[in-house]
Design a protein around this motif. Structure first.
Motif, PDB file in Angstrom:
ATOM      1  N   ASP A   1      88.220  47.149 -30.775  1.00 34.83           N
ATOM      2  CA  ASP A   1      88.227  46.581 -32.054  1.00 34.83           C
ATOM      3  C   ASP A   1      87.498  47.595 -33.268  1.00 34.83           C
ATOM      4  OD1 ASP A   1      89.726  44.294 -31.501  1.00 34.83           O
ATOM      5  OD2 ASP A   1      87.775  42.915 -31.327  1.00 34.83           O
ATOM      6  N   SER A   2      86.413  47.830 -32.963  1.00 32.73           N
ATOM      7  CA  SER A   2      85.653  48.646 -34.016  1.00 32.73           C
ATOM      8  C   SER A   2      86.191  50.082 -33.966  1.00 32.73           C
ATOM      9  CB  SER A   2      84.199  49.042 -33.507  1.00 32.73           C
ATOM     10  OG  SER A   2      84.083  49.614 -32.007  1.00 32.73           O
ATOM     11  N   SER A   3      86.876  50.772 -32.867  1.00 33.84           N
ATOM     12  CA  SER A   3      87.510  52.075 -33.078  1.00 33.84           C
ATOM     13  C   SER A   3      88.879  51.623 -33.751  1.00 33.84           C
ATOM     14  CB  SER A   3      88.026  52.419 -31.708  1.00 33.84           C
ATOM     15  OG  SER A   3      86.824  52.694 -30.739  1.00 33.84           O
ATOM     16  N   ILE A   4      89.691  50.588 -33.549  1.00 36.01           N
ATOM     17  CA  ILE A   4      90.852  50.454 -34.335  1.00 36.01           C
ATOM     18  C   ILE A   4      90.572  50.189 -35.868  1.00 36.01           C
ATOM     19  CG2 ILE A   4      92.828  48.687 -34.665  1.00 36.01           C
ATOM     20  CD1 ILE A   4      92.718  48.428 -31.504  1.00 36.01           C
ATOM     21  N   GLU A   5      89.640  49.303 -36.092  1.00 36.24           N
ATOM     22  CA  GLU A   5      89.395  49.195 -37.437  1.00 36.24           C
ATOM     23  C   GLU A   5      88.828  50.369 -38.338  1.00 36.24           C
ATOM     24  OE1 GLU A   5      86.540  45.784 -39.822  1.00 36.24           O
ATOM     25  OE2 GLU A   5      85.407  47.146 -38.030  1.00 36.24           O
ATOM     26  N   TYR A   6      88.049  51.280 -37.355  1.00 32.70           N
ATOM     27  CA  TYR A   6      87.641  52.468 -38.362  1.00 32.70           C
ATOM     28  C   TYR A   6      88.771  53.407 -38.463  1.00 32.70           C
ATOM     29  CZ  TYR A   6      85.260  56.755 -39.676  1.00 32.70           C
ATOM     30  OH  TYR A   6      84.853  57.837 -40.397  1.00 32.70           O
ATOM     31  N   LEU A   7      89.584  53.429 -37.692  1.00 30.28           N
ATOM     32  CA  LEU A   7      90.797  54.396 -38.072  1.00 30.28           C
ATOM     33  C   LEU A   7      91.682  53.633 -39.122  1.00 30.28           C
ATOM     34  CD1 LEU A   7      91.791  55.460 -34.163  1.00 30.28           C
ATOM     35  CD2 LEU A   7      90.740  56.657 -35.866  1.00 30.28           C
ATOM     36  N   GLN A   8      92.099  52.524 -38.974  1.00 29.62           N
ATOM     37  CA  GLN A   8      92.867  51.891 -39.962  1.00 29.62           C
ATOM     38  C   GLN A   8      92.159  51.838 -41.446  1.00 29.62           C
ATOM     39  OE1 GLN A   8      93.815  48.111 -38.129  1.00 29.62           O
ATOM     40  NE2 GLN A   8      95.691  48.807 -37.126  1.00 29.62           N
TER      41      GLN A   8
ATOM     42  N   ALA B   1      96.345  52.985 -42.550  1.00 28.10           N
ATOM     43  CA  ALA B   1      96.381  51.586 -42.994  1.00 28.10           C
ATOM     44  C   ALA B   1      97.656  51.082 -42.505  1.00 28.10           C
ATOM     45  CB  ALA B   1      95.968  51.539 -44.275  1.00 28.10           C
ATOM     46  N   GLY B   2      97.511  49.943 -41.598  1.00 32.77           N
ATOM     47  CA  GLY B   2      98.636  49.031 -41.122  1.00 32.77           C
ATOM     48  C   GLY B   2      99.491  49.756 -40.185  1.00 32.77           C
ATOM     49  N   ARG B   3      98.840  51.253 -39.653  1.00 38.06           N
ATOM     50  CA  ARG B   3      99.893  51.839 -38.483  1.00 38.06           C
ATOM     51  C   ARG B   3      99.258  51.090 -37.218  1.00 38.06           C
ATOM     52  NH1 ARG B   3     101.596  56.923 -38.729  1.00 38.06           N
ATOM     53  NH2 ARG B   3     102.317  57.417 -41.002  1.00 38.06           N
ATOM     54  N   GLY B   4     100.420  51.055 -36.249  1.00 36.90           N
ATOM     55  CA  GLY B   4      99.846  50.240 -35.105  1.00 36.90           C
ATOM     56  C   GLY B   4      99.946  48.886 -35.467  1.00 36.90           C
ATOM     57  N   GLU B   5      99.605  47.932 -34.485  1.00 42.23           N
ATOM     58  CA  GLU B   5      99.822  46.696 -34.695  1.00 42.23           C
ATOM     59  C   GLU B   5      98.368  46.143 -35.219  1.00 42.23           C
ATOM     60  OE1 GLU B   5     100.493  42.386 -32.585  1.00 42.23           O
ATOM     61  OE2 GLU B   5     100.927  44.159 -31.440  1.00 42.23           O
ATOM     62  N   PRO B   6      98.160  45.754 -36.516  1.00 45.39           N
ATOM     63  CA  PRO B   6      96.826  45.281 -36.968  1.00 45.39           C
ATOM     64  C   PRO B   6      96.261  44.419 -35.863  1.00 45.39           C
ATOM     65  CG  PRO B   6      98.332  45.569 -39.147  1.00 45.39           C
ATOM     66  CD  PRO B   6      99.041  45.694 -37.554  1.00 45.39           C
ATOM     67  N   LEU B   7      95.096  44.438 -35.528  1.00 46.51           N
ATOM     68  CA  LEU B   7      94.547  43.385 -34.903  1.00 46.51           C
ATOM     69  C   LEU B   7      93.195  42.955 -35.162  1.00 46.51           C
ATOM     70  CD1 LEU B   7      94.955  45.520 -31.370  1.00 46.51           C
ATOM     71  CD2 LEU B   7      96.029  43.370 -32.222  1.00 46.51           C
TER      72      LEU B   7
ATOM     73  N   LYS C   1      82.923  62.624 -36.719  1.00 45.59           N
ATOM     74  CA  LYS C   1      82.751  62.296 -35.241  1.00 45.59           C
ATOM     75  C   LYS C   1      82.968  60.775 -35.099  1.00 45.59           C
ATOM     76  CE  LYS C   1      78.075  60.490 -36.600  1.00 45.59           C
ATOM     77  NZ  LYS C   1      76.481  60.570 -36.494  1.00 45.59           N
ATOM     78  N   ASN C   2      83.235  60.086 -35.972  1.00 54.84           N
ATOM     79  CA  ASN C   2      83.852  58.524 -35.671  1.00 54.84           C
ATOM     80  C   ASN C   2      85.264  58.914 -35.136  1.00 54.84           C
ATOM     81  OD1 ASN C   2      81.449  57.070 -36.582  1.00 54.84           O
ATOM     82  ND2 ASN C   2      81.951  58.002 -38.563  1.00 54.84           N
ATOM     83  N   ILE C   3      86.125  59.668 -35.473  1.00 57.49           N
ATOM     84  CA  ILE C   3      87.282  59.921 -35.005  1.00 57.49           C
ATOM     85  C   ILE C   3      87.184  60.550 -33.696  1.00 57.49           C
ATOM     86  CG2 ILE C   3      89.357  61.004 -35.295  1.00 57.49           C
ATOM     87  CD1 ILE C   3      89.128  61.206 -37.967  1.00 57.49           C
ATOM     88  N   ALA C   4      86.440  61.427 -33.480  1.00 62.98           N
ATOM     89  CA  ALA C   4      86.006  61.629 -31.765  1.00 62.98           C
ATOM     90  C   ALA C   4      85.722  60.654 -31.116  1.00 62.98           C
ATOM     91  CB  ALA C   4      84.925  62.931 -32.040  1.00 62.98           C
ATOM     92  N   GLY C   5      84.998  59.628 -31.670  1.00 56.82           N
ATOM     93  CA  GLY C   5      84.097  58.656 -30.908  1.00 56.82           C
ATOM     94  C   GLY C   5      85.603  57.625 -30.488  1.00 56.82           C
TER      95      GLY C   5
END
Length: 355
Positions: free
Chosen positions: A330-337, A344-350, A299-303
């Motif tokens: 920020d919380s969405s990016i952190e969870y996915l990475q 991990a490391g995909r996209g530009e780490p923020l 559900k976190n990915i769906a979120g």
């Protein structure tokens, strides 16, 4: 004396008959028409207030007709916000009754009922309950929130979430949710903060979008155009923002729009790599194959996908509620990475904002 009293009564009666006749004519001609020239059948053509409002409205998305539900389907919920009569039905009776004989854009009589009330008051300023049950109660802005809100509650997202359409999500126009700071997918253990525009700006939506410090200087910004900037000339209403932010020179105050755009792009990239977002019809939508179902086990990915759609649909690039929007990103990016293998490391780490 009796004669004078009789003459006074007759004069009032004649006046009422005249007004009543005018009301029938204007309502019949104007309520389903995008051309509001009928107003000037009775109102002076040099009435500056009406001329200004009309000119502004003609430069609005409402007047463009781009968002009209031309399908006019019986039972379609679209008419509530995408047709004049559907909206009037909803705010006056709580229900809609399509199909309608006439399909019209949102215009003067959609929001005002001057020939019924005798004033230019809004049809309603009642508080609006958003899809997740939170009350939006900000004066004149409440009228806007009837339509400019998410159409689903984030609480419906669970594990093994089934997406059956690439049109899944909060739909367009999520401004009330963003302004209120609610209905985003909030990750456990993350402390979300909120900006104060909902309470600090009088009348919320109307307080900014209908403000116009350059009174009667054109029709393309502020007032009933609801535009915050004229894309052709660059004219904007940052001067109104200066009432609270005296050093603001643009809506990208303290770089908030730039930051939100960058983080939204990072989240978009991560969701594409996760396989839950794809390009359909020139826009990025949930990656549901044709005639198939996408099941998101976590559900976190769906979120995170929901947050992307929610913020993208708001269109303010963080202005409505910068702290809340940046927290969701920020919380969405952190969870996915952190939790998806290979991301991990995909996209530009923020960096995640400190709380």
């Amino acid at each position: 004396m009796k004669l004078l009293k009789l003459m006074a009564v007759l004069a009032v009666f004649a006046l009422l008959m005249t007004v009543a006749g005018c009301e029938r004519k204007v309502v019949n001609e104007g309520k389903d028409s995008n051309e509001l020239t009928s107003c000037f059948t009775c109102h002076a053509d040099n009435d500056s207030r009406l001329l200004q409002a009309k000119g502004e409205w003609q430069n609005s998305v409402h007047a463009s007709g781009n968002n009209i539900d031309y399908t006019n389907r019986g039972g379609s919920p679209c008419a509530k916000c995408h047709q004049h009569q559907g909206f009037v039905d909803f705010v006056t009776t709580g229900a809609i009754h399509p199909p309608y004989a006439n399909v019209a854009a949102i215009h003067c009589f959609t929001c005002h009922a001057p020939h019924s009330t005798g004033t230019l008051a809004l049809r309603t300023e009642a508080a609006v309950t958003l899809a997740n049950g939170v009350s939006f109660n900000h004066g004149a802005g409440n009228l806007c929130a009837n339509c400019h809100q998410a159409l689903m509650s984030v609480t419906t997202i669970t594990d093994d979430f089934m997406l059956t359409s690439n049109r899944w999500g909060p739909h367009h126009g999520t401004q009330a949710d963003m302004l209120q700071g609610t209905n985003g997918y909030e990750f456990a253990g993350y402390d979300y903060e909120y900006s104060g525009h909902a309470t600090d700006v009088e009348e919320a939506c109307a307080g900014c979008h209908m403000a116009n410090p350059i009174i009667h200087d054109g029709y393309k910004v502020g007032g009933h155009s609801f535009n915050m900037i004229d894309e052709e000339t660059g004219t904007d209403m940052v001067a109104y923002c200066n009432n609270c932010h005296p050093d603001a020179e643009s809506y990208d105050y303290e770089g908030v729009q730039t930051e939100v755009e960058e983080k939204l792009a990072t989240l978009q990239s991560l969701l594409i790599d996760a396989g839950v977002l794809a390009n359909f019809y020139g826009e990025y939508l949930p990656n549901v194959p044709t005639d198939d179902t996408l099941i998101i086990a976590d559900k976190n990915i769906a979120g995170a996908l929901y947050n992307y759609l929610l913020i993208e649909a708001d269109r303010s690039e963080g202005v409505h509620n910068a702290k809340y929007v940046i927290g969701l990103l920020d919380s969405s990016i952190e969870y996915l990475q952190t939790n998806l293998p290979g991301l991990a490391g995909r996209g530009e780490p923020l960096p995640v904002a400190a709380h």
